[in-house]
Design a protein around this motif. Sequence first.
Motif, PDB file in Angstrom:
ATOM      1  N   VAL A  54       3.749  -4.074  -6.426  1.00 27.54           N
ATOM      2  CA  VAL A  54       2.793  -2.799  -6.900  1.00 27.54           C
ATOM      3  C   VAL A  54       2.662  -3.491  -8.066  1.00 27.54           C
ATOM      4  CG1 VAL A  54       2.341  -0.271  -6.903  1.00 27.54           C
ATOM      5  CG2 VAL A  54       3.255  -1.939  -5.017  1.00 27.54           C
ATOM      6  N   SER A  89       2.136   2.275  -2.998  1.00 25.39           N
ATOM      7  CA  SER A  89       1.881   1.944  -4.704  1.00 25.39           C
ATOM      8  C   SER A  89       0.940   4.454  -3.512  1.00 25.39           C
ATOM      9  CB  SER A  89       0.168   1.408  -3.934  1.00 25.39           C
ATOM     10  OG  SER A  89      -0.228   1.708  -5.347  1.00 25.39           O
ATOM     11  N   GLU A  90       1.184   4.240  -3.019  1.00 28.78           N
ATOM     12  CA  GLU A  90       0.638   5.705  -2.605  1.00 28.78           C
ATOM     13  C   GLU A  90       1.987   6.143  -2.877  1.00 28.78           C
ATOM     14  OE1 GLU A  90      -1.222   6.385   0.804  1.00 28.78           O
ATOM     15  OE2 GLU A  90       0.274   8.457   0.649  1.00 28.78           O
ATOM     16  N   ASP A 123       0.505  -1.508   0.484  1.00 33.24           N
ATOM     17  CA  ASP A 123       0.391  -0.007   0.121  1.00 33.24           C
ATOM     18  C   ASP A 123       0.666   1.196  -0.459  1.00 33.24           C
ATOM     19  OD1 ASP A 123      -2.200  -1.408  -0.441  1.00 33.24           O
ATOM     20  OD2 ASP A 123      -3.027  -0.877   1.969  1.00 33.24           O
TER      21      ASP A 123
END
Lengths: 199, 199
Positions: free
Chosen positions: A62, A21-22, A18
């Motif tokens: 990712v 990804s960000e 996560d």
Amino acid sequence: MAGFSDGERERIRAALLDAGSELFARYGLDKTTVGELADAAGIATGSFYTFFDSKERLYYEVLMERAEDAFARMTAAVEAADGPESGTRAFLREAIAIVEEDPLIRNLVYGNERERLLRAISDEEIEATKERKVALLAPYVERWQDEGVVRSGDPETLALAVQSAGFVVAHRDEFGSEEEYEAVRDALVDLVAAGLASP
Amino acid sequence: MAGFSDGERERIRAALLDAGSELFARYGLDKTTVGELADAAGIATGSFYTFFDSKERLYYEVLMERAEDAFARMTAAVEAADGPESGTRAFLREAIAIVEEDPLIRNLVYGNERERLLRAISDEEIEATKERKVALLAPYVERWQDEGVVRSGDPETLALAVQSAGFVVAHRDEFGSEEEYEAVRDALVDLVAAGLASP
């Protein structure tokens, strides 16, 4: 392994995916540090490496998650269409939209992070991803060929040729205006779809 | 101007264009110096600037000469063909062959010298070159549309869409092998030509 239980490892791995990804999408591969990624997942920097060999490796994982979503969208687009021309057009439009929208996939397709990323991936993994990509449209081409509604030729080559029209996205900045790019992109998609559907 | 007669200026200018053509192709823009270019033309380094504002400017002039040859080849290819599909295919094949063969044109199309070169060229010149490029195929598309043998749509957009299939050359290294690249490139050219010729 840094004292994490299996459950913790799973949770931390998901948190790192996560965070990657960000942060990669927002700051890019270069400006995102392992420290920041570890921080976002609530672990020490050193522990990062018990999950991924490098930040490039995390970036790749990712990307693979996003690619699966993308592939599903592309396949759904063909399935929803009612023939080879509209199916090919829908597939290619979806593929192009994904590259246009997703900064991470865009970087892989034509960013300067491409080379660096490829070094973190084994040849087998590159090959597998490519085969996965070819396998998206090729089976439909083969089926359409059996029905006699598309041109003949090697289905994988034809599938790759259709997908290669998507390279236009990497050259978006070379057009006179955004309007021109969009008009030419759409016309190219139409040409390729009509060309495939002319037996 | 450094004491050159008009005749001398003309001869030196031609010699600089020749030198640029050879040295840029062999060593690239970066590794070719103004001193080397001047040397090859038999003038002092300082005199170079009475002919061209910069080596980028010379590079651009060399490119424009080559582009004229390329444009003539592309037009001849359409003229020699006997219809919209074979004409479009011949045009696009020729365009792709030129980019594949000519290191200078290749650098302009997708090299790292592109950005630097564009800074040495005025917006008007970029625009004029682009219009020149669009004007190659668009008149044929328009004529074919009048004959009802190609699809309808803005002729310039369709011409640019056909030419955009050529972006595949810039992604040659991303294919699994040279054979795969060639097969996909040829299939893409066929799709685009057939697509244009399906009214």
